[in-house]
Design an enzyme around this catalytic site. Sequence first.
Site, mmCIF file in Angstrom:
data_model
loop_
_atom_site.group_PDB
_atom_site.id
_atom_site.type_symbol
_atom_site.label_atom_id
_atom_site.label_comp_id
_atom_site.label_asym_id
_atom_site.label_seq_id
_atom_site.Cartn_x
_atom_site.Cartn_y
_atom_site.Cartn_z
ATOM 1 N N GLU A 1 62.551 29.230 40.895
ATOM 2 C CA GLU A 1 62.095 27.958 40.328
ATOM 3 C C GLU A 1 62.653 27.681 38.930
ATOM 4 O OE1 GLU A 1 57.922 27.269 40.451
ATOM 5 O OE2 GLU A 1 57.710 27.805 42.562
ATOM 6 N N GLU B 1 57.818 30.536 48.989
ATOM 7 C CA GLU B 1 56.417 30.469 48.557
ATOM 8 C C GLU B 1 55.751 29.293 49.240
ATOM 9 O OE1 GLU B 1 55.595 30.433 44.354
ATOM 10 O OE2 GLU B 1 57.162 31.920 43.929
#
Length: 562
Positions: A260, A472
């Site tokens: 991320e 995720e």
Amino acid sequence: MAAQLGLPLVSCHRGASQAASSSAHLVPGASAIMQAGNRRQKMRAPALRDRVVFARVVPVDGSVGFAGSSTEQETAVESATPTAVPSKVVLGRSSFPRGFIFGAASAAYQVEGAWNEGGRGPSIWDTFTHDHPEKIADHSNGDKATDSYKKYKEDVKLLKDLGLDSYRFSISWSRILPKGTLQGGINQEGIQYYNDLINELLKNGIRPMVTLFHWDVPQALEDSYKGFRSSEIVNDFKDYADICFKEFGDRVKHWITLNEPWSLSTMGYAFGRHAPGRCSTWYGCPAGDSANEPYEVTHNLLLAHANAVKIYRDNYKATQNGEIGITLNSLWYEPYSKSHEDVEAATRALDFMFGWYMDPLVNGDYPFIMRALVRDRLPFFTHAESELIKGSYDFIGINYYTSNYAQHAPVTEDHTPDNSYFDSYVNQSGEKNGVPIGPLQGSWIYFYPRGLKELLLYVKRRYCNPKIYITENGTAEVEKEKGVPLHDPERKEYLTYHLAQVLQAIREGVRVKGHFTWALTDNFEWDKGYTERFGLIYIDYDKDFNRQPKDSTKWFSKFLRT
């Protein structure tokens, strides 16, 4: 759709300059945005974890889960969303393609603890939480986290008992290189710890998926040259990656360079909610530049990623037979209305969150709409850098939690930019006319399974159908004052319906190869501290970090054996 919206299409087969020039005539929307005469509206800052979706899911019999017989020991799903799976779908592991990987995830700072043990040097998250406890919801830190550094064998046993195939974890850069650089010395205790963890996983039939960087920059590099604000970090990250490939690559076959990067650049440098806590002073930080630093940091993150991939491909891939990619996070965006402006705003929001990283990886440059709106604040790649970044992945990891509405924000050409987050001219919200886009779970996750499928289909269409892992995906409970929150029906529901959407995306041709639940255990959730629990496994922080399976683990274990 992108061409109709006045946005450039990305080609997997053309150079960046060619793609940009060929798409320039498709940008009436950008031109209109740039010339709009209205004053810029005040836009809402992102919610605390910044993943904010719209579908009422209706269980077939009032519950989502397992019944008694072998034929019933699968999850039946009914969805009221128009693009969801057919009205009744029976799900289990066998519903997915052979070889599909089911796993759970964690990150070093969130679970390891032992922040000053085993030769580890401090990271920016140690400094941030120690110096600014007020930035964390419960004034906590990751000094002990879940004590996984000492309890890793218990965690591996939990993975095995669940029936999971893989464990995604990250390596702490400062546990390998305490001073961040090769010249500062390699910490052999850190090497040994990760060798022990990897070997324990393999001994129990669990394959490791390893993330090199999950936001924990060594503090020494922040002190030395400002961390990811400096291009100097690219070579140090390359050295760090090289050590990891050399030490662990004979057993690790799935590598992720960065987790991320959007979260680090935006939450760490636009709003200061994450380490290193930088933002412009009017957002409450002692130092920073919210309009420029996020772009500089992203630029260096992408270059660090590409150089690490080159090292792996040049020196290790052929002999170690592994793969390497990057994990990007994104919301899905639904237009606030059916107006052309809001439909375009939804795509623009995707460009500024996901395309900011994916366009360079596929096309060698940032999205055209970002060039049009951000202008000279958006860095340029040299031709050599563009060629290095383009194609620098074997797979893309996608982290998805929730979705938002996107509404066009009026623009002026002469406004003074003050935050990169608002450069997209999109007002984002989890509600429309006071009605949430989906049921709220935890403090920030709006339950919208359809968003995951739509995001996957968007990536397939726009970015040439890359190989994807859902790295995720999960939901949270807010910490309860009393009792043990082992009862977590929302997690069971969340995973059931999101897995159904993944399956439908696969049926529609998306190359999804695995799904990793966030998270294996409750953990330190960044600026939320320990106030929210994402784990399949409950951690009792007051009783020696005792691990207790939540109710959802019983369902998930049966799902994985069906």
